[in-house]
Scaffold this active site. Structure first.
Site, PDB file in Angstrom:
ATOM      1  N   ALA A  63       0.849  -1.197   0.000  1.00 37.15           N
ATOM      2  CA  ALA A  63       0.000   0.000   0.000  1.00 37.15           C
ATOM      3  C   ALA A  63       0.877   1.237   0.000  1.00 37.15           C
ATOM      4  CB  ALA A  63      -0.893   0.006   1.247  1.00 37.15           C
ATOM      5  N   TYR A 102      -5.884  -5.330   3.139  1.00 39.31           N
ATOM      6  CA  TYR A 102      -5.900  -4.573   4.406  1.00 39.31           C
ATOM      7  C   TYR A 102      -6.382  -3.156   4.179  1.00 39.31           C
ATOM      8  CZ  TYR A 102      -3.187  -8.545   5.714  1.00 39.31           C
ATOM      9  OH  TYR A 102      -2.806  -9.838   5.915  1.00 39.31           O
ATOM     10  N   TYR A 128      -5.024   9.561   2.060  1.00 40.19           N
ATOM     11  CA  TYR A 128      -4.759   8.148   2.365  1.00 40.19           C
ATOM     12  C   TYR A 128      -6.081   7.437   2.687  1.00 40.19           C
ATOM     13  CZ  TYR A 128      -3.255   4.092   5.158  1.00 40.19           C
ATOM     14  OH  TYR A 128      -3.103   2.838   5.673  1.00 40.19           O
TER      15      TYR A 128
HETATM   16  P1  NDP Z   1       4.302  -0.765   5.177  1.00 42.83           P
HETATM   17  O1  NDP Z   1       4.428   0.671   4.776  1.00 42.83           O
HETATM   18  O2  NDP Z   1       5.212  -1.328   6.197  1.00 42.83           O
HETATM   19  O3  NDP Z   1       4.388  -1.690   3.899  1.00 42.83           O
HETATM   20  C1  NDP Z   1       3.787  -1.348   2.699  1.00 42.83           C
HETATM   21  C2  NDP Z   1       4.540  -2.077   1.620  1.00 42.83           C
HETATM   22  O4  NDP Z   1       3.943  -1.730   0.391  1.00 42.83           O
HETATM   23  C3  NDP Z   1       6.021  -1.707   1.551  1.00 42.83           C
HETATM   24  O5  NDP Z   1       6.803  -2.866   1.576  1.00 42.83           O
HETATM   25  C4  NDP Z   1       6.125  -0.994   0.218  1.00 42.83           C
HETATM   26  O6  NDP Z   1       7.316  -1.268  -0.458  1.00 42.83           O
HETATM   27  C5  NDP Z   1       4.987  -1.632  -0.534  1.00 42.83           C
HETATM   28  N1  NDP Z   1       4.651  -0.854  -1.720  1.00 42.83           N
HETATM   29  C6  NDP Z   1       4.450   0.474  -1.836  1.00 42.83           C
HETATM   30  N2  NDP Z   1       4.232   0.801  -3.123  1.00 42.83           N
HETATM   31  C7  NDP Z   1       4.300  -0.357  -3.825  1.00 42.83           C
HETATM   32  C8  NDP Z   1       4.181  -0.693  -5.188  1.00 42.83           C
HETATM   33  N3  NDP Z   1       3.970   0.234  -6.141  1.00 42.83           N
HETATM   34  N4  NDP Z   1       4.292  -1.984  -5.555  1.00 42.83           N
HETATM   35  C9  NDP Z   1       4.550  -2.946  -4.633  1.00 42.83           C
HETATM   36  N5  NDP Z   1       4.695  -2.689  -3.337  1.00 42.83           N
HETATM   37  C10 NDP Z   1       4.561  -1.405  -2.938  1.00 42.83           C
HETATM   38  O7  NDP Z   1       2.780  -0.944   5.603  1.00 42.83           O
HETATM   39  P2  NDP Z   1       2.129  -1.926   6.674  1.00 42.83           P
HETATM   40  O8  NDP Z   1       2.713  -3.283   6.556  1.00 42.83           O
HETATM   41  O9  NDP Z   1       2.127  -1.236   7.975  1.00 42.83           O
HETATM   42  O10 NDP Z   1       0.633  -1.919   6.127  1.00 42.83           O
HETATM   43  C11 NDP Z   1      -0.011  -3.086   5.620  1.00 42.83           C
HETATM   44  C12 NDP Z   1      -1.455  -2.733   5.325  1.00 42.83           C
HETATM   45  O11 NDP Z   1      -2.097  -2.305   6.515  1.00 42.83           O
HETATM   46  C13 NDP Z   1      -1.648  -1.611   4.303  1.00 42.83           C
HETATM   47  O12 NDP Z   1      -2.740  -1.901   3.487  1.00 42.83           O
HETATM   48  C14 NDP Z   1      -1.959  -0.399   5.161  1.00 42.83           C
HETATM   49  O13 NDP Z   1      -2.748   0.550   4.462  1.00 42.83           O
HETATM   50  C15 NDP Z   1      -2.733  -1.046   6.296  1.00 42.83           C
HETATM   51  N6  NDP Z   1      -2.705  -0.307   7.546  1.00 42.83           N
HETATM   52  C16 NDP Z   1      -1.515   0.081   8.115  1.00 42.83           C
HETATM   53  C17 NDP Z   1      -1.504   0.792   9.291  1.00 42.83           C
HETATM   54  C18 NDP Z   1      -0.224   1.248   9.929  1.00 42.83           C
HETATM   55  O14 NDP Z   1      -0.295   1.838  11.026  1.00 42.83           O
HETATM   56  N7  NDP Z   1       0.928   0.978   9.351  1.00 42.83           N
HETATM   57  C19 NDP Z   1      -2.761   1.143   9.996  1.00 42.83           C
HETATM   58  C20 NDP Z   1      -3.948   0.679   9.310  1.00 42.83           C
HETATM   59  C21 NDP Z   1      -3.897  -0.026   8.148  1.00 42.83           C
HETATM   60  P3  NDP Z   1       8.552  -0.237  -0.436  1.00 42.83           P
HETATM   61  O15 NDP Z   1       9.150  -0.392   0.930  1.00 42.83           O
HETATM   62  O16 NDP Z   1       9.389  -0.724  -1.547  1.00 42.83           O
HETATM   63  O17 NDP Z   1       7.969   1.131  -0.643  1.00 42.83           O
END
Ligand code: NDP
Length: 298
Positions: A63, A102, A128
């Site tokens: 995401a 998610y 977002y």
């Molecule tokens: P992270 O930011 O840790 O991980 C998101 C991942 O998405 C990263 O590894 C990033 O890769 C990858 N990503 C971004 N752009 C792309 C792309 N174009 N193609 C492929 N991969 C991509 O997020 P979380 O693990 O914390 O979040 C997981 C889910 O939970 C998401 O859907 C988020 O919206 C949701 N969520 C998260 C919360 C939070 O507090 N973190 C709260 C509520 C919901 P790279 O590192 O290369 O950019």
């Protein structure tokens, strides 16, 4: 079972590589993967990946999560958070696969103090939140076999996190200032990944698609960022860590003390009754996961 995972190196994605492994064959991708396209900005590429892998389930942990950056990076946030999940949903439907995705409490407006239920009216305050909501809607419209897990305040042991920042600051300063008017439950990526594995297994073995839908998934209980910081410093003190600041020297402030480009909801509480009823899962108290993560730091 064959599972296709996008976003394998994010906080949740990393833990999913562990929790999904026992369910069957796991094809785990990030945006730089070579054998199959894992870049959510490449819509044709991810369509082709699903066609080639032919999974039973797709799990999307990728995401655009940079909440403040998204305010000025709207096209990119919409592409990753809304368009790509829509394409994954179409591809999942065509492949007869489940899609697990998610989302976030940021789809709500943060008003009141009641924990949000799945059917409550949405009202995102930020780009977002709006783009994540659009992603949910596209999935629900295009793939009946979906599970959308809305969560909040995610942390992971790997990489930086709020608790580590508090410990670093507490080692440098005698007083800290932390927001005390946003309420939620810190939720471990480990917990989310474990719940995901249970839900997927439940959904794939249940008759028909009766478990499909949106679920709130968060650790039990609630706190503020201020309470969270105090808990972290308390655990650190009890484990013998020497810090300049203590729980008593964490000063509470309003959100307005730290202006940010994106507005955050004050009420991030999520009601998990639907998850508990449908899947029989019991999220543990938020303190349990945070204490465990802190114990692993030392
Ligand atoms: P992270 O930011 O840790 O991980 C998101 C991942 O998405 C990263 O590894 C990033 O890769 C990858 N990503 C971004 N752009 C792309 C792309 N174009 N193609 C492929 N991969 C991509 O997020 P979380 O693990 O914390 O979040 C997981 C889910 O939970 C998401 O859907 C988020 O919206 C949701 N969520 C998260 C919360 C939070 O507090 N973190 C709260 C509520 C919901 P790279 O590192 O290369 O950019």
């Amino acid at each position: 079972m064959k599972i296709l995972l996008f976003g394998k190196n994010g906080q949740v994605g990393w833990e999913l590589q562990r929790s999904l492994a026992p369910l069957g064959e796991l094809v785990a991708l990030d945006r730089h993967s070579r054998e199959f396209c894992g870049d959510l900005a490449n819509l044709d590429g991810i369509r082709q990946t699903v066609r080639q892998v032919r999974p039973d389930a797709i799990v999307n942990a990728a995401a655009h999560t940079a909440v403040d950056k998204a305010e000025s990076d709207v096209d990119s946030a919409r592409s990753i958070n809304a368009e790509a999940p829509g394409v994954l949903a179409e591809a999942a439907h065509a492949a007869g696969a489940w899609l697990l995705h998610y989302s976030t409490d940021y789809v709500f407006d943060g008003s009141g103090s009641k924990p949000w239920e799945e059917a409550d009216p949405t009202g995102p305050l930020s780009v977002y939140g709006r783009t994540k909501l659009e992603g949910e809607q596209r999935i629900a419209a295009r793939c009946a076999q979906h599970l959308i897990l809305r969560t909040s305040w995610v942390y992971a042991a790997r990489g930086g996190n709020f608790a580590k920042t508090m410990l670093r600051l507490a080692a440098e300063r005698e007083r800290l200032t932390v927001i005390n008017d946003q309420f939620g439950a810190p939720t471990g990526a480990e917990l989310l990944a474990d719940v995901t594995a249970h839900m997927l297994r439940g959904a794939l073995t249940a008759p028909a698609a009766r478990l499909a839908g949106t679920y709130h998934v968060a650790a039990a209980g609630e706190t503020t960022w201020h309470g969270y910081a105090q808990f972290v410093l308390d655990c650190a003190a009890k484990s013998g860590k020497v810090l300049k600041a203590s729980p008593d020297t964490v000063d509470p402030v309003a959100t307005s003390a730290f202006p940010t480009p994106a507005q955050r909801p004050h009420n991030s509480r999520l009601n998990t009754a639907k998850l508990r009823g449908a899947f029989g899962l019991q999220p543990p108290a938020w303190q349990q996961g945070v204490a465990r993560m802190l114990a692993e730091l030392t």
